[in-house]
Design an enzyme around this catalytic site. Structure first.
Site, PDB file in Angstrom:
ATOM      1  N   VAL A 159      62.195 102.387  24.919  1.00  0.00           N
ATOM      2  CA  VAL A 159      63.781 101.831  24.749  1.00  0.00           C
ATOM      3  C   VAL A 159      64.215 102.063  22.845  1.00  0.00           C
ATOM      4  O   VAL A 159      65.378 102.952  22.899  1.00  0.00           O
ATOM      5  CB  VAL A 159      63.473 100.353  24.755  1.00  0.00           C
ATOM      6  CG1 VAL A 159      64.832  99.790  24.901  1.00  0.00           C
ATOM      7  CG2 VAL A 159      63.135  99.981  26.055  1.00  0.00           C
ATOM      8  N   GLN A 160      63.388 102.454  22.240  1.00  0.00           N
ATOM      9  CA  GLN A 160      63.301 102.502  21.112  1.00  0.00           C
ATOM     10  C   GLN A 160      64.460 103.771  20.665  1.00  0.00           C
ATOM     11  O   GLN A 160      65.134 103.926  19.831  1.00  0.00           O
ATOM     12  CB  GLN A 160      62.835 102.190  19.855  1.00  0.00           C
ATOM     13  CG  GLN A 160      62.049 100.587  20.071  1.00  0.00           C
ATOM     14  CD  GLN A 160      60.758 100.469  20.375  1.00  0.00           C
ATOM     15  OE1 GLN A 160      60.642 100.594  21.742  1.00  0.00           O
ATOM     16  NE2 GLN A 160      60.212  99.380  20.532  1.00  0.00           N
ATOM     17  N   THR A 182      95.918  73.278  15.731  1.00  0.00           N
ATOM     18  CA  THR A 182      94.328  74.198  16.404  1.00  0.00           C
ATOM     19  C   THR A 182      95.492  74.562  17.977  1.00  0.00           C
ATOM     20  O   THR A 182      95.859  74.918  18.729  1.00  0.00           O
ATOM     21  CB  THR A 182      93.433  73.709  17.204  1.00  0.00           C
ATOM     22  OG1 THR A 182      93.463  72.710  18.261  1.00  0.00           O
ATOM     23  CG2 THR A 182      92.237  73.957  15.770  1.00  0.00           C
ATOM     24  N   ASP A 183      96.433  73.513  17.977  1.00  0.00           N
ATOM     25  CA  ASP A 183      97.217  73.535  19.666  1.00  0.00           C
ATOM     26  C   ASP A 183      98.375  74.853  19.095  1.00  0.00           C
ATOM     27  O   ASP A 183      98.480  75.261  19.286  1.00  0.00           O
ATOM     28  CB  ASP A 183      97.777  72.543  19.559  1.00  0.00           C
ATOM     29  CG  ASP A 183      99.143  72.502  20.572  1.00  0.00           C
ATOM     30  OD1 ASP A 183      98.617  72.445  21.971  1.00  0.00           O
ATOM     31  OD2 ASP A 183      99.928  72.178  21.103  1.00  0.00           O
ATOM     32  N   LYS A 233      91.251  77.735  17.241  1.00  0.00           N
ATOM     33  CA  LYS A 233      91.545  77.307  18.700  1.00  0.00           C
ATOM     34  C   LYS A 233      90.332  78.723  19.019  1.00  0.00           C
ATOM     35  O   LYS A 233      89.894  79.304  19.118  1.00  0.00           O
ATOM     36  CB  LYS A 233      92.687  77.441  19.258  1.00  0.00           C
ATOM     37  CG  LYS A 233      92.917  77.114  20.613  1.00  0.00           C
ATOM     38  CD  LYS A 233      93.107  75.345  19.731  1.00  0.00           C
ATOM     39  CE  LYS A 233      93.727  74.659  21.285  1.00  0.00           C
ATOM     40  NZ  LYS A 233      93.262  72.908  20.870  1.00  0.00           N
ATOM     41  N   PHE A 283      56.052 104.490  28.807  1.00  0.00           N
ATOM     42  CA  PHE A 283      55.703 103.915  27.671  1.00  0.00           C
ATOM     43  C   PHE A 283      54.344 104.282  27.272  1.00  0.00           C
ATOM     44  O   PHE A 283      53.653 103.518  28.343  1.00  0.00           O
ATOM     45  CB  PHE A 283      56.714 102.730  27.875  1.00  0.00           C
ATOM     46  CG  PHE A 283      55.957 102.127  26.437  1.00  0.00           C
ATOM     47  CD1 PHE A 283      56.127 102.199  25.488  1.00  0.00           C
ATOM     48  CD2 PHE A 283      55.629 100.866  26.028  1.00  0.00           C
ATOM     49  CE1 PHE A 283      56.226 101.793  23.667  1.00  0.00           C
ATOM     50  CE2 PHE A 283      54.757  99.715  25.306  1.00  0.00           C
ATOM     51  CZ  PHE A 283      55.491 100.723  24.359  1.00  0.00           C
ATOM     52  N   ARG A 337      58.214 104.565  34.715  1.00  0.00           N
ATOM     53  CA  ARG A 337      58.522 103.288  35.460  1.00  0.00           C
ATOM     54  C   ARG A 337      59.511 103.261  35.649  1.00  0.00           C
ATOM     55  O   ARG A 337      60.542 103.837  35.690  1.00  0.00           O
ATOM     56  CB  ARG A 337      57.760 102.171  34.073  1.00  0.00           C
ATOM     57  CG  ARG A 337      59.166 102.403  32.858  1.00  0.00           C
ATOM     58  CD  ARG A 337      58.642 101.554  31.896  1.00  0.00           C
ATOM     59  NE  ARG A 337      59.439 101.746  30.986  1.00  0.00           N
ATOM     60  CZ  ARG A 337      59.384 100.756  29.962  1.00  0.00           C
ATOM     61  NH1 ARG A 337      58.093 100.150  29.931  1.00  0.00           N
ATOM     62  NH2 ARG A 337      60.232 101.492  28.355  1.00  0.00           N
ATOM     63  N   HIS A 394      62.060  93.497  33.080  1.00  0.00           N
ATOM     64  CA  HIS A 394      60.288  94.088  33.526  1.00  0.00           C
ATOM     65  C   HIS A 394      60.794  93.730  35.048  1.00  0.00           C
ATOM     66  O   HIS A 394      61.367  92.911  35.755  1.00  0.00           O
ATOM     67  CB  HIS A 394      59.615  92.994  33.219  1.00  0.00           C
ATOM     68  CG  HIS A 394      58.763  93.593  31.813  1.00  0.00           C
ATOM     69  ND1 HIS A 394      59.192  94.552  31.255  1.00  0.00           N
ATOM     70  CD2 HIS A 394      59.548  92.732  30.584  1.00  0.00           C
ATOM     71  CE1 HIS A 394      58.810  94.037  29.850  1.00  0.00           C
ATOM     72  NE2 HIS A 394      59.336  93.079  29.995  1.00  0.00           N
TER      73      HIS A 394
END
Length: 306
Positions: A228-229, A58-59, A11, A160, A177, A257
C-alpha cells in the site's frame, strides 16, 4: 493566573442545498453541502471578561452562509469557501481569520432508459469532496481539497512480501491477495493572495479534483502493487505532476483485511491458496498507512506533518 492561548468559534453542521435550473433546457443541477465556519480575531474578552460585544452570533454566521449561497456560485467549493472567509474578515474589522470547511455530498445524475434524467439524482456512495479554506487578513487564502470515503476493492494484483520478519511475526508472505481501502486523499494548494486570485483559477479546482480521483482509481486498479505504501506514493507523484499549483499530496489508506477461511475440516473442502473463494471480511484491527508527498522544497514540511 491564567491566560487565553487560542480561541475560535462559529457555526458547525450547517446543511445547505442549492439547485440551479436551466430554463432553456429544463436541466437542473443540485449541490448539497455541510458547512462549518469558525472565526478568530479580537474576541478574547468574550472569554475572559464575559463581554459579548465582539461576538458575531453563530446564528448570524448560519444566515450569512445561506445568503452567500443565494448570491454566489457554490461550486467549486474552493471558491465558495473563499467567498465565505473573505466576507467575514472584510465585514467585521475585529475578525482577522475565518476558517470554512465544506463537505460536498455526492449526488449523481440518474440514468433512465439509458439517458441522463434532467432532475433526478442518486446517492451512489458515501464519498464526499471536502475543502478546508483558511482566509487570514494580510496573509492570503490557504486551501486544502480532499477526497473522503471513496471505498474501493480489487480481488487480485496485490502483493505483500519481503517485509521484516522477527520473533513477533506470524503474517505469511503473499504474492496475491485482496486489497480494499477507504480512500482519504487531500492536496494542499499554494497560498493564494486573495479572492481575485482564487477566481482566476476556478477551472483548475474541478479539473484537479477529477484528475486526482481518476489517478487514484486507475493506479489502484492497474498497479500490481507490492505494498500500500508504494501504490499511494505513485498516486501522489501523478497528482503533483498534473497540477503545478499543488504543493503537497497526502493519503491515508486503511488496509481492510479479507481473510481466507480454512474449510478442510468439512470433508476436505479446499478454500485456501489458489482454491480460496470464500473469505471473512474483517472490521478491525486493520492496517493504516499514511504519507505526505511534496515537491523538493516541501520535503521537511511534509515530514513534519506526519
Amino acid at each position: 493566573m491564567a491566560s487565553l492561548a487560542a480561541a475560535r468559534y462559529g457555526k458547525d453542521n450547517v446543511r445547505v442545498y442549492k439547485v440551479h435550473r436551466d430554463e432553456k433546457t429544463g436541466i437542473q443541477t443540485v449541490v448539497e453541502m455541510t458547512v462549518c465556519v469558525l472565526l478568530e480575531g479580537e474576541i478574547d474578552e468574550s472569554y475572559t471578561k464575559a463581554d459579548n460585544s465582539p461576538i458575531v452570533a453563530t446564528d448570524s454566521i448560519k444566515n450569512t452562509i445561506y445568503i452567500l449561497a443565494k448570491q454566489n456560485p457554490v461550486t467549486p467549493p474552493e471558491l465558495f469557501g473563499s467567498i465565505i472567509g473573505t466576507h467575514f474578515i472584510k465585514t467585521y474589522k475585529h475578525i482577522h481569520a475565518a476558517h470554512a470547511k465544506i463537505i460536498t455530498h455526492r449526488w449523481s445524475r440518474l440514468n433512465v432508459d439509458g439517458k441522463p434524467h434532467p432532475h433526478s439524482f442518486i446517492r451512489d456512495s458515501e464519498e464526499t469532496r471536502n475543502v478546508q479554506v483558511d482566509v487570514t487578513e494580510g496573509v492570503g487564502i490557504d486551501i486544502n481539497t480532499a477526497i473522503s470515503n471513496l471505498t474501493v476493492l480489487k480481488s487480485t494484483n496485490s502483493q505483500f512480501w519481503g517485509f521484516l520478519r522477527d520473533e513477533y511475526t506470524t503474517l505469511p508472505e503473499t504474492w496475491d491477495r485482496i486489497l480494499s481501502t477507504d480512500v482519504d486523499a487531500n492536496w494542499q494548494w499554494k497560498r493564494f493572495s486573495g479572492l481575485d486570485e482564487v477566481r482566476a483559477n476556478i477551472p483548475k479546482f474541478d479539473a484537479t479534483w477529477a484528475a486526482a480521483r481518476d489517478i487514484t482509481l486507475k493506479v489502484f486498479a492497474e498497479e500490481n502493487s507490492v505494498s500500500v505504501q508504494n501504490i499511494m506514493y505513485k498516486m501522489s507523484e501523478q497528482i503533483l505532476a498534473f497540477q503545478p499549483l499543488v504543493e503537497t499530496v497526502e493519503y491515508s489508506l486503511p488496509n481492510k483485511h479479507y481473510f481466507e477461511i480454512n474449510l478442510d475440516w468439512h470433508k476436505g473442502l479446499k478454500n485456501t491458496g489458489r482454491d480460496a473463494e470464500v473469505y471473512a471480511p474483517q472490521t478491525n484491527p486493520n492496517g493504516l498507512i499514511k504519507c505526505t508527498v511534496g515537491r523538493p522544497k516541501s520535503t521537511l514540511q511534509a515530514k513534519a506533518k506526519l
